[in-house]
Each structure stands twice: as structure tokens, then as C-alpha cells.
Design an enzyme around this catalytic site. Structure first.
Site, PDB file in Angstrom:
ATOM      1  N   ALA A  24      77.231  77.992  23.209  1.00 50.62           N
ATOM      2  CA  ALA A  24      78.039  78.996  23.900  1.00 50.62           C
ATOM      3  C   ALA A  24      77.355  79.520  25.157  1.00 50.62           C
ATOM      4  CB  ALA A  24      78.346  80.145  22.943  1.00 50.62           C
TER       5      ALA A  24
ATOM      6  N   LYS B 255      76.913  67.077  23.323  1.00 49.60           N
ATOM      7  CA  LYS B 255      77.167  68.189  24.235  1.00 49.60           C
ATOM      8  C   LYS B 255      76.603  67.944  25.623  1.00 49.60           C
ATOM      9  CE  LYS B 255      77.592  71.754  20.683  1.00 49.60           C
ATOM     10  NZ  LYS B 255      77.048  73.009  20.110  1.00 49.60           N
TER      11      LYS B 255
ATOM     12  N   VAL C  47      64.258  69.194  22.079  1.00 50.03           N
ATOM     13  CA  VAL C  47      63.162  69.539  22.988  1.00 50.03           C
ATOM     14  C   VAL C  47      61.862  69.763  22.221  1.00 50.03           C
ATOM     15  CG1 VAL C  47      62.329  71.288  24.593  1.00 50.03           C
ATOM     16  CG2 VAL C  47      64.665  70.472  24.753  1.00 50.03           C
TER      17      VAL C  47
ATOM     18  N   GLU D   3      61.361  78.822  17.124  1.00 52.30           N
ATOM     19  CA  GLU D   3      60.332  77.840  17.458  1.00 52.30           C
ATOM     20  C   GLU D   3      60.540  77.269  18.861  1.00 52.30           C
ATOM     21  OE1 GLU D   3      62.128  77.854  14.676  1.00 52.30           O
ATOM     22  OE2 GLU D   3      60.595  78.458  13.224  1.00 52.30           O
ATOM     23  N   THR D   4      61.781  76.929  19.201  1.00 57.47           N
ATOM     24  CA  THR D   4      62.044  76.374  20.528  1.00 57.47           C
ATOM     25  C   THR D   4      61.853  77.440  21.602  1.00 57.47           C
ATOM     26  OG1 THR D   4      63.639  74.832  19.557  1.00 57.47           O
ATOM     27  CG2 THR D   4      63.696  75.115  21.938  1.00 57.47           C
TER      28      THR D   4
ATOM     29  N   CYS E 229      54.572  88.214  22.766  1.00 60.08           N
ATOM     30  CA  CYS E 229      54.166  89.627  22.667  1.00 60.08           C
ATOM     31  C   CYS E 229      55.280  90.464  22.059  1.00 60.08           C
ATOM     32  CB  CYS E 229      53.843  90.184  24.047  1.00 60.08           C
ATOM     33  SG  CYS E 229      52.356  89.575  24.837  1.00 60.08           S
TER      34      CYS E 229
ATOM     35  N   CYS F  28      74.948  83.075  14.692  1.00 63.32           N
ATOM     36  CA  CYS F  28      76.409  83.053  14.768  1.00 63.32           C
ATOM     37  C   CYS F  28      77.013  82.381  13.540  1.00 63.32           C
ATOM     38  CB  CYS F  28      76.869  82.376  16.047  1.00 63.32           C
ATOM     39  SG  CYS F  28      76.397  80.648  16.185  1.00 63.32           S
TER      40      CYS F  28
ATOM     41  N   CYS G 145      50.216  84.639  26.934  1.00 65.09           N
ATOM     42  CA  CYS G 145      50.165  85.237  28.272  1.00 65.09           C
ATOM     43  C   CYS G 145      48.817  85.859  28.614  1.00 65.09           C
ATOM     44  CB  CYS G 145      51.290  86.256  28.449  1.00 65.09           C
ATOM     45  SG  CYS G 145      51.190  87.712  27.393  1.00 65.09           S
TER      46      CYS G 145
END
Length: 336
Positions: free
Chosen positions: A37, A83, A107, A129-130, A170, A182, A244
Site C-alpha cells: 500500500a 508487484k 531484500v 528486520e528489513t 535508537c 494490517c 548511528c
């Protein structure tokens, strides 16, 4: 405005973009991960604005997608079109002046590492995770990562600016950035468009060089209850954050996950190393298994379960939620 293509002149008349900004957009490229979506909505807006995209998704179109995933049609669902392919065809039909580089893939760091230069990463995924992988990838490349999510009528947006604010890792130590999906709580289409529009406008601000206009707070909105919050999260930087602060990027490791349960669908994804579909098609037919072949997949039924094999070696086993059962079924059909 004579140096701006006719289709963009209304956009270029906006003082925040102008002819110079429009020309900047023509030279940029964005990585968009996920074409559900959010991905469908934000890619539509950016392609219309003149932004070239690398798009990637691991799934195919189903009829349950059509209520909110605006790039797809009933025919896409009937054909079970990946998709990435359906989105690319629709986006190029909207604007053939921009590049849309489409990939059917799950990915991973192995997939991300060889990518060419990109200017920004957009999150339109459905799993933590992604998102953490993309967070670390963007930090490692020193480019922004635009996190977004929506469920029910509730949505969130946040931009990770390397070296300037807390990253997603973080924030996850302090805020509930994961939870219902969803598939479990449902979703209404207007929140999708709203969250995607925020992603799109922040993308345009960054790509046109208007960084000072970018929203640095975490936005949380519930359209059904008419509630919204803007949270100043600068103080939530974790000084021990490996991403970071330490630049160790724990998610940037070779993919070792051979199975994955897809979001709320009783579908397990199993990875296999294959040399292509043709040899496996012959193997399955020799075993007297009826196989449906498309340009992108092989589909068959085994022990009452639907199996869908992609060219990259991923098998989607439908109707199971146990990874061990799914692996055993794939082994029976394709061998170890």
C-alpha cells in the site's frame, strides 16, 4: 520556465521547488523497498513528480491488496503478477521520462551491497528486520532513510538523517515502532495515502536541496480518532547504538535466513539455490506434478498446499505457519 518540461511546469511554479529544483529532481534516484500500500502510493507520487526509482518487492498481487494498493488491477491479481512488475508497468505508463528499475527480490545485505549510487532510501516494508537493515544501509552510505508505517487508521513517519538525529534502532529502544499489522488490525486506505504523502514531500524537500524545511520530529497520527502528535526525539539518541554511534551496522551481514513467515498470511518463504526455472520445471513434470508456468514463477500443489517458486530461488509455501514443515515440503519437491 522554458527549461522545464511542460508536464512539470505547475510543480516548478511552486516557490519551494522552482525550475532549479525540478532540474535537480531529474538527476536523482531513490531506492523504494516494498510495493504494498505505502510503496504503491509513494511511488505514484514521486514518478509523477519526475523522480527516478529503484523499486523492489518479493511478493505478488492478490485480490486482498486491491482495497488500498492503488497501482494494481483485478487482472494483476488474477494473473498473480509480481508487484515489482505490475508496479513498473503502471509507473512507466504514467511517466516514461523517468527510469523505473524493478526487481523481484527479498531484500538482504547481499542484494543491497552492489547497488549503484542512490540519493535516499524509502521504507514501505512490513517487518522490523528489513527496516533495521535499511536503516543500517542508509547510515553506511550516509544518505537519509525515511521510515513509515500504517495500520488501521494509525500512521507514523520519521526521517533518519545520518549524523543529525537518532536512527531507527535508537528509537526502537524507547518507542513502540512495531506491533500490529494490517493483517491483524486491518487498514483503511486514507491513512496510507496520508503517510505516503508525507514521505513524498520529505523526499522532494531533500532532493531539491531544501533540507532546512525537512520535518525532524516523529509524526504519529490517528485519522479515525482525529489525533496527532509531533514528538521531538533528538534526546533519544542512544550513545551506545551500534548503528548511528559506533558505525558497526549489525544488520549488514550476509543473509543466513533461509525461511521467513510472511506477514499474517500463513505463508512461509523458503530459499533455495537454483540455476533457473527450466530444469526444475522438467523435474517436477517428471514427477507427474502439474505445474503452471508464468514468465516469473512456477506454481504447483503438494500435499494440498500451493507452492510458488520465483526465479531467485524463493519458494512460497501457502497454508502453513511452521518453517520446518515448509522446508520439508520444498525438499520433497525439489530435493535438498
Amino acid at each position: 520556465m522554458t527549461d522545464v518540461p511542460e508536464r512539470y511546469k505547475r510543480q516548478a511554479r511552486f516557490h519551494g521547488i522552482g525550475a532549479e529544483g525540478q532540474n535537480e529532481l531529474a538527476m536523482k534516484r531513490v531506492l523504494l523497498v516494498g510495493l504494498g500500500a505505502l510503496g504503491a502510493a509513494v511511488s505514484d507520487q514521486l514518478v509523477r513528480a519526475g523522480v527516478s526509482l529503484i523499486i523492489v518487492d518479493r511478493d505478488y498481487v492478490e485480490v486482498t491488496n486491491l482495497q488500498r494498493q492503488t497501482l494494481y488491477t483485478e487482472q494483476d491479481a488474477a494473473d498473480e503478477t509480481p508487484k515489482a512488475i505490475a508496479a513498473s508497468e503502471r509507473l512507466q505508463a504514467i511517466n516514461r521520462d523517468v527510469a523505473v528499475d524493478a526487481h523481484i527480490a527479498d531484500v538482504s545485505w547481499d542484494w543491497l551491497r552492489p547497488l549503484p549510487h542512490i540519493d535516499l532510501v524509502l521504507d514501505a516494508t512490513d517487518n522490523v528486520e528489513t527496516r533495521l537493515l535499511l536503516n543500517d544501509f542508509a547510515l553506511e552510505r550516509e544518505i537519509p532513510f525515511l521510515f513509515a508505517s500504517c495500520v488501521g487508521a494509525y500512521g507514523m513517519n520519521y526521517t533518519v538523517m545520518p549524523g543529525q538525529a537518532p536512527c531507527l534502532r535508537c528509537l526502537m529502544r524507547h518507542l513502540p515502532l512495531a506491533g500490529q499489522t494490517c493483517a491483524t488490525a486491518g487498514v483503511v486506505a486514507p491513512i496510507v495515502q496520508h503517510v505516503a504523502s508525507r514521505q513524498a514531500v520529505e523526499t522532494l524537500k531533500y532532493l531539491t536541496g531544501r533540507h532546512e524545511k525537512m520535518e525532524r520530529r516523529l509524526l504519529i497520527e490517528d485519522m479515525w480518532e482525529n489525533q496527532s502528535q509531533r514528538l521531538d526525539v533528538e534526546r533519544l539518541v542512544d550513545v551506545s547504538c551500534p548503528s548511528c554511534q559506533q558505525q558497526e551496522y549489525p544488520s549488514l551481514v550476509p543473509n543466513r535466513q533461509q525461511t521467513a513467515l510472511l506477514c499474517g498470511r500463513d505463508v512461509v518463504q523458503v530459499r533455495r539455490s537454483i540455476d533457473g526455472l527450466d530444469g526444475l520445471l522438467d523435474q517436477l513434470r517428471r514427477a507427474e506434478i502439474v505445474v503452471k508456468q508464468t514468465p516469473f514463477t512456477l506454481e504447483w500443489r503438494w500435499r494440498g498446499h500451493r507452492m510458488l517458486l520465483f526465479k531467485d530461488g524463493r519458494v512460497l509455501v501457502h497454508g502453513v505457519d511452521d518453517a520446518h514443515v515448509a522446508v520439508a515440503m520444498v525438499d520433497e519437491c525439489l530435493g535438498r
